[in-house]
Each structure stands twice: as structure tokens, then as C-alpha cells.
Write an enzyme that holds these catalytic residues in place. Structure first.
Site, PDB file in Angstrom:
ATOM      1  CD  GLU A 266      -4.792 -22.111 -26.301  1.00 24.01           C
ATOM      2  OE1 GLU A 266      -4.327 -20.993 -26.576  1.00 24.01           O
ATOM      3  OE2 GLU A 266      -5.639 -22.300 -25.408  1.00 24.01           O
ATOM      4  CB  CYS A 300       1.939 -18.186 -28.992  1.00 29.23           C
ATOM      5  SG  CYS A 300       1.763 -18.553 -27.256  1.00 29.23           S
TER       6      CYS A 300
END
Ligand code: NAD
Length: 510
Positions: A266, A300
Site C-alpha cells: 500500500e 495517502c
């Protein structure tokens, strides 16, 4: 800007930690091996000194987790769910303490810190239900008297390596699922957020004791990348679930692949929203401002690029700049503040350098980009920059609140700009035209793992699978069928006939 006193911050951290059942080691700041220093970005002060894990500690944690795996994999999944259900209850009880630690270590404003803890509670609830739904399938066999099916089994030790900006949510997405799937966890949190990790570990250990789960299901190892590398290389770690920068993923992935381990990555995002001429601009501006400036641009999924139809680009930019000027910057414990600190001076300097580069590329700073305050903390006003084109700096992820605004003429051009970056995490379109919305979600639309309509790029719910494509790494965590990454699949063929027909009609034998 008024900041709480330094001693208040350290005392608040230690009190919250204590209420969660974790104790600090006795360690002097300048004695023995170099300690790990927990600091707060609120004023840059020290919260605590901690022992970094040695390679022997890491080895012992993996060995202990592996021993626990041998028992835990045979515990029925719904019973494994009881542990995670209890963990969820304890997280609820200590929501305020954990939110304090998230604010102290990551600098999130109170509401976002509470939201992050809520995300842990939500995933525990999801995982407890999932523990009764780890479904395999039955396929029709081509042979008479045969049954063809697949079964999902626990995988082994999961190493969770997490980033500073979601110090607990990412751990919980991984750990709640891993535990119900039958896998113990060794967690290396960001070196920036060790106290939050210690608190979660203490609560999980308590849940394990109370529900009769075996010892050794969960371990925390503390330290920098070196500690992470030891997990990455350990052959008894079946899955490395690593969240962080693309740089980290590039280092981790080949090492895990070299030993044929599994990786769930990720990594960084460079998320964009398209605003079309038909958009509801009041709604769009609200969505854009939260996605771009929330968490001081340190998600993010933060919105970093805005691609706006040329006919409305001036109006949209003005409205966003107006909303930005209303944003209050300051201590994240102050309820009126919406933008807390950057995590470090390094983050501030990266932001400064990116703005310089954008200006050199012809960009115009519309608002923000100023440092607020001084000393060892780094607060900034979120920046909006009009760019003439999508230059290299726009295509890179700068982990700070910079929103680049680009204009487009045709919808195809908007999609091309949107997809014209190396990352592929989250995306959004603001439109009231169904054709545009559907085109954005179609195979030739957004190339990201998350694609939204009339909602910003950040703030995902736990029910969906979370993750992205291209340099974001391809991993999926959290909801939907993300659990499959934490299990191994066995295909089973059972012959209950008295014949032995071979597949594909093959004949063999006298
Ligand atoms: P980082 O890459 O500096 O560190 C992340 C973690 O990886 C830390 O625990 C660190 O110690 C460890 N690490 C670094 N190098 C390593 C190596 N070679 N081997 C093993 N471990 C290593 O990231 P950060 O600054 O903490 O976080 C910000 C970055 O994380 C941003 O790029 C952001 O987009 C990304 N992020 C992605 C997601 C997602 O779900 N896609 C979520 C949160 C953050």
C-alpha cells in the site's frame, strides 16, 4: 499560535498509554545504546525514550508468532472472531486515549484522530462477522462421482509495516483480518509513532488473555527501516503487508519475492479529481477542501491534483482559495483548528522545495504555502498552485498540502491528465452528467483502485477493498474480499465413485 506546554504533552501521552495498559521502559535519554525517541510534531518535544528492537528481538517475535500459529490455525474461525470482537470493545473503551496518542504522535486534529480510532472499531466488527464467512466455493467437476471445491486455510505469520500518517487504522485493517484468518501478527510501526503501537498491543494482549487465545499472537518490534528489513527477510514471515512510500515498496518487494514470500503493498498516491462544467460547485468545493487540506495533506488519499474544465477553472480556483483562507492552522488539540502540523522539518522542506519547483515550471501560487510559527514544529498554510501543465513535480507525490490546479478542454484530455501519473490510488469526479460519471468509472476511465463520484478522494469506509494500482503497489486491504490475501487456497478433488476417470479424457494404463 498557542501551543500546549511541552511537559503537558509528554504527561498526556504517558497517562493515555498507562490507561491502555502499556508501560514505558526505564531508560535514560543518553545512556546505553541509542534509544528510539518518540516526539510530537505539535511542538517537536520528546514524549519518551524507548528501546529499539534488536535483531534477536525480531527473531524471537517471529519465532513466538510462528509457535502461536501452529495452535491458532486449528482454532475454529468463529472462535478467532471472539478475540477480535473483544479487541473492538476495548478499542471503544479507550477511544479517547488512543485518539490522544494519534494526535500527539501524528499531529492529527482531534476529530480525525477519533475517526481513525473509529475505523479500528469498525474493522473489528467487520472481521468478527467475517470469521463466519470465510467461504470457499464448489465447482462442477467434469468427472462423474467427483467433487471439486476450494478451501481457505490460515497462511502463517503476517508482518505489518506501517506508515506514520495512519498509525493505528492500517494496523487494525491488517491485524483484525489476519487474526480471524488464523494468522499471528508481528508489527513494526513507523519509528515516528511507537507509543500508539504500544497502546494497541497492550489492548490486544488483554483481549487475548480474556478470550483464552494462545500467547504470542501479537508482537510489536520498534525501530527504523533496519528492523523492517529483518522482517522482510525472515523466511517464517508468510506475508509482508507494507504501507508507506513507493521508495520503501521498491526496496521491500524484490527482497520478499527473492524468497518467494507474499507481499501486500500500500504505497504512495497522487490523487486527482476532475471537475466538469456541469458540477455542483458548492458541493465540489467542500469535498475538495477536505480532501486536499485535511490531515494537513498527509493522507495517502489526499487530493493533490485538480483537473477543471477551462470554462470554470478561475471560479473554482477562487472559491477554493477563499475556503483555504478560512482554514485555521495550529495545535491539533484546539477544537477550532482544522489543519495541524506537518510531521517533521523534512516534510516542510520537501513542501518548500516542491513549491519552488512548481513556480520555476510556470506555476502561480494562488494562496498558502507559508510557515506558521517557528522552532521545532512545522505548521503551514495549505497551498493552491495554478499550473500551466502537468510537469514532473505535479506527477510526484509531495507529502504535504499542495493542490495543483490544471485546466482541460475535452473530457478525453481530462482523463489523460488524470491517468498520466505513475501512482494509482484514489480518484474522483465532480459532475452532474451521468455520461461523464459512468465514463470516469468505466474501463477506459480512472485507472485507480478507488474511483468516486461527487465525493473527494480521501476518507474511505472500511467496507470496501482499499488500495491502488501502478506504483501504489496493487495491494488491497480492509473490506470486500481483501481477507483472501491473508489465507492460502487449496483446491480439492474428491472421488467418491469406484472408477478412476482422468481429467480431459486422458487414458493411461493397461
Ligand atoms: P516510509 O516509506 O518512510 O515508511 C513507512 C514504513 O516503512 C515505516 O515503518 C518505515 O520504517 C518502513 N520502512 C522504510 N524503508 C523500509 C525498508 N527498506 N524495509 C522495511 N521497512 C522499511 O513512509 P512514511 O513517511 O511513514 O509515510 C508516508 C508514505 O506512506 C506516503 O508515501 C503515503 O502515500 C504512504 N501511505 C500509503 C498508504 C496506502 O494505503 N497506500 C497509507 C498510508 C501511507
Amino acid at each position: 499560535m498557542t501551543l500546549p506546554g511541552t511537559s503537558t504533552l509528554a504527561a498526556r501521552a504517558i497517562a493515555a498509554l498507562g490507561r491502555c495498559g502499556a508501560t514505558l521502559p526505564t531508560i535514560a535519554g543518553d545512556a546505553g545504546p541509542v534509544p528510539l525517541t518518540a516526539r510530537t510534531p505539535i511542538d517537536g518535544s520528546v514524549l519518551a525514550f524507548l528501546h529499539p528492537s534488536t535483531s534477536a528481538d525480531v527473531e524471537a517475535a517471529v519465532a513466538g508468532a510462528h509457535d502461536a500459529f501452529l495452535t491458532w490455525r486449528t482454532v475454529p474461525a468463529p472462535k478467532r472472531g471472539s478475540l477480535v470482537r473483544r479487541l473492538g470493545e476495548l478499542l471503544s473503551e479507550h477511544k479517547s486515549d488512543l485518539a490522544d496518542l494519534v494526535t500527539l504522535e501524528a499531529g492529527k486534529i482531534r476529530s480525525e484522530a477519533l475517526g481513525e480510532v473509529q475505523e479500528m472499531i469498525d474493522i473489528c466488527e467487520f472481521a468478527a462477522g467475517l470469521s463466519r464467512q470465510l467461504y470457499g466455493r464448489t465447482m462442477g467437476s467434469e468427472r462423474p462421482g467427483h467433487r471439486l471445491s476450494e478451501t481457505w486455510h490460515p497462511l502463517g505469520v503476517v508482518a505489518v509495516i506501517s506508515a506514520f500518517n495512519f498509525p493505528v487504522a492500517v494496523w487494525s485493517w491488517n491485524t483484525a483480518l489476519a487474526l480471524v484468518c488464523g494468522d499471528p501478527v508481528v508489527w513494526k510501526p513507523s519509528e515516528t509513532t511507537p507509543l500508539t503501537a504500544m497502546a494497541c498491543d497492550a489492548l490486544l494482549r488483554r483481549a487475548a488473555t480474556e478470550t483464552g487465545a494462545p500467547d504470542g499472537l501479537h508482537h510489536v518490534v520498534l525501530g527504523t527501516a533496519v528492523v523492517g528489513e529483518q522482517l522482510v527477510d525472515n523466511p517464517r514471515v508468510a506475508l509482508v503487508s507494507a504501507t508507506g512510500s513507493v521508495r520503501m515498496g521498491r526496496a521491500v518487494a524484490p527482497r520478499v519475492a527473492a524468497r518467494f514470500g507474499r507481499c501486500l503493498l500500500e504505497l504512495g498516491g497522487n490523487n486527482a479529481a476532475i471537475v466538469t462544467a456541469s458540477a455542483d460547485l458548492d458541493l465540489a468545493v467542500r469535498g475538495i477542501v477536505f480532501a486536499a487540506a485535511g490531515t494537513a495533506g498527509q493522507r495517502c488519499t489526499t487530493l493533490r491534483r485538480l483537473i477543471v474544465h477551462r470554462s470554470i477553472v478561475d471560479d473554482v480556483t477562487d472559491r477554493i482559495a477563499g475556503a483555504y483562507r478560512q482554514l485555521t492552522v495550529g495545535s491539533p488539540f484546539d477544537d477550532s483548528v482544522l489543519v495541524g502540523p506537518l510531521i517533521s522539518g523534512k516534510a516542510y522542506h520537501a513542501m518548500h522545495a516542491a513549491l519552488d519547483t512548481a513556480r520555476a515550471d510556470g506555476g502561480v501560487l494562488v494562496t498558502g504555502g507559508q510557515r506558521v510559527g517557528s522552532g521545532e514544529s512545522f505548521y503551514v498554510t495549505p497551498a493552491v498552485v495554478r499550473m500551466p501543465e502537468q510537469t514532473a513535480i505535479v506527477r510526484a507525490e509531495t507529502f504535504a498540502p499542495i493542490l495543483y490546479v490544471l485546466a482541460y478542454d475535452t473530457f478525453d484530455e481530462a482523463i489523460a491528465l488524470h491517468n498520466g501519473v505513475p501512482q494509482g490510488l484514489s480518484s474522483a469526479i465532480f459532475t452532474t452528467d451521468q455520461r461523464e460519471a459512468e465514463r470516469f468509472l468505466a474501463a477506459d476511465g480512472s485507472d485507480c483502485g478507488i474511483a468516486n463520484v461527487n465525493i473527494g478522494t480521501s476518507g474511505a469506509e472500511i467496507g470496501g477493498a482499499f488500495g491502488g494500482e501502478k506504483e501504489t503497489g496493487g495491494g488491497r486491504e480492509s473490506g470486500s474480499d481483501a481477507w483472501k490475501s491473508y489465507m492460502r487456497r487449496a483446491t480439492n478433488t474428491v472421488n467418491y465413485s469406484v472408477e478412476l476417470p482422468l481429467a480431459q479424457g486422458v487414458e493411461f494404463g493397461p
